[in-house]
Design an enzyme around this catalytic site. Structure first.
Site, short mmCIF file in Angstrom:
data_model
loop_
_atom_site.label_atom_id
_atom_site.label_comp_id
_atom_site.label_asym_id
_atom_site.label_seq_id
_atom_site.Cartn_x
_atom_site.Cartn_y
_atom_site.Cartn_z
N ASP A 126 0.91 -1.23 0.08
CA ASP A 126 0.10 0.05 -0.05
C ASP A 126 0.68 1.15 -0.17
O ASP A 126 0.26 2.21 0.51
CB ASP A 126 -1.00 0.18 1.17
CG ASP A 126 -1.63 -1.08 1.33
OD1 ASP A 126 -2.53 -1.45 0.28
OD2 ASP A 126 -1.75 -1.82 2.36
N HIS B 230 -3.66 -1.73 -6.31
CA HIS B 230 -2.79 -0.69 -6.72
C HIS B 230 -3.93 0.37 -7.18
O HIS B 230 -4.59 0.31 -8.23
CB HIS B 230 -2.13 -0.92 -7.81
CG HIS B 230 -0.89 -1.63 -7.38
ND1 HIS B 230 -0.05 -2.55 -8.28
CD2 HIS B 230 -0.49 -2.15 -6.08
CE1 HIS B 230 0.94 -2.97 -7.69
NE2 HIS B 230 0.79 -2.96 -6.44
#
Length: 425
Positions: free
Chosen positions: A12, A40
């Site tokens: 992340d 993503h």
């Protein structure tokens, strides 16, 4: 030339944006490991996207996107994602899928769900995408390669029968669930065959030829160093290697071709799932950072779960960049910190009464307490700034403080969600 974009921390970190940005100068973008268990987030002229399996270079017409042999391939999710991207006006990406990639089977997802349910409070915080059962089967040599869909049907049915015998023993006796229906599973695989057929090829051979033609290849990693099976916070890790070195294996390219490794690191810390997280913060402090963070808040792109929040961890990041063999560090979401009067940075861990800057093994990590230094904030919005020297002095001091403590060069700074919000240092 091969470049790799990987995570320095817990995942992340904003790798999708960096890949999307660097894909402007790439010919091929390759996903080389992991599955649909992480996402993503990308913001561009077509809108906002959360990609889970598609490489983040799919928004450029000049690129070829490849699903490498190291990926846990969930075929329905891949093509659902593909169709969603195209439905939003993105030109149909050129997509290739390795004939050696292995398939996430429907029962893998069920096993993931059942095991988390069985473990209860002792669960691993799985996204329940079937990843651990998938990789377990792959290395137990009972997985299904894409190439098998195009072989002899009787051999495929025999493989299904063999696997069902093993899986049903656990399904029925441990989880008390229905056994695998072999006929239904075969029909499902034939549906998968139709979906993937136009895209399948020997992608390693394709990449070999591309490199001989001096093409630029981007390897896109999933998650980050702390989630690597060998070098992460085991056992609260993913089931594949998240390191750039694995890109050579998961894509099928020569390791000596990887010339540039960009390790992406957030300007603060966040994590999804269980496991040691030394610089973690809680309560109102965490809620405020979570609300302001990321692009619309810090929530998992796959699960939607609130991310655990923390201040920047130089110990973990130094370790993460070293394991990735970073040539460059991209520092992301720096703009988020503009509201703070002071910004804590974790510069060491207190362990058994001593301070260390080395990242320890999990059993020791869980005993560590963070050692913070506080830096003055810059108290303004830095979005829109394009030159490093135009950043506020305290902002530059923050970047250079981190760079000094991690020992790797920060060459890119992201100061906003879009691909244009990037500063080169």
């Amino acid at each position: 030339m091969v470049k790799a974009i990987v995570g320095a921390n817990w995942g992340d970190e904003g790798k999708g944006k960096i890949t999307d940005m660097m894909a402007q100068d790439a010919d091929i973008v390759v996903r080389f490991q992991g599955g649909a268990n992480a996402g993503h987030t990308i913001v561009n002229k077509y809108g906002k996207f959360a990609l889970h399996t598609l490489p983040s270079g799919v928004f450029y017409e000049h690129t070829t996107s490849i699903i490498g042999n190291g990926v846990a391939l969930d075929i329905p999710r891949l093509f659902k994602e593909y169709n969603e991207v195209v439905s939003k006006g993105v030109p149909a990406p050129k997509l290739l899928v390795s004939d050696r990639a292995q398939i996430v089977m429907p029962y893998h997802i069920k096993f993931d769900e059942y095991e988390e349910e069985r473990l209860g409070k002792a669960s691993y915080g799985s996204t329940k995408s079937g990843i651990a059962p998938f990789y377990s089967d792959k290395y137990s040599k009972i997985g299904f390669q894409v190439s098998e869909l195009f072989g002899d049907e009787e051999s495929l049915k025999a493989h299904i029968k063999k696997v069902a015998e093993i899986k049903n023993a656990t399904l029925v006796n441990l989880y008390h669930k229905d056994p695998i229906n072999e006929t239904e599973l075969f029909e499902t695989l034939m549906t998968y065959k139709k979906m993937v057929e136009p895209h399948v090829c020997d992608t390693a051979a394709y990449l070999w030829d591309a490199l001989k033609q001096n093409k630029t290849v981007l390897l896109e990693g999933q998650l980050g160093t702390m989630k690597d099976t060998d070098h992460g916070i085991y056992p609260m890790v993913t089931s594949s290697s998240t390191l750039a070195a694995y890109g050579a294996i998961g894509a099928g390219v020569p390791p000596y071709e990887i010339k540039k490794i960009v390790a992406v690191s957030k300007a603060y810390s966040s994590a999804v799932g269980a496991g040691a997280f030394v610089s973690e913060i809680f309560g109102d402090e965490a809620d405020e950072l979570r609300r302001r963070g990321g692009d619309g808040g810090e929530y998992g792109a796959t699960t939607g779960r609130p991310r655990r929040m923390g201040w920047y961890d130089c110990v973990a990041s130094k370790y993460g960049c070293r394991l990735q063999s970073a040539t460059d560090v991209a520092l992301t979401v720096l703009d988020v910190l503009g509201y703070l009067d002071e910004i804590p940075v974790c510069v060491g861990y207190e362990l058994d009464g001593k301070v260390t800057t080395d990242f320890p093994v999990t059993s020791k990590l869980e005993k560590c307490k963070p050692v913070f230094e506080k830096l003055p904030g810059w108290k303004c919005d830095i979005r829109g700034i394009k030159k490093y020297e135009d950043l506020p002095e305290n902002c530059r001091n923050y970047i250079e403080f981190i760079e000094k403590h991690i020992g790797f060069p920060i060459t890119m700074i992201s100061n906003g969600p879009s691909r244009e919000d990037i500063i080169y240092k």
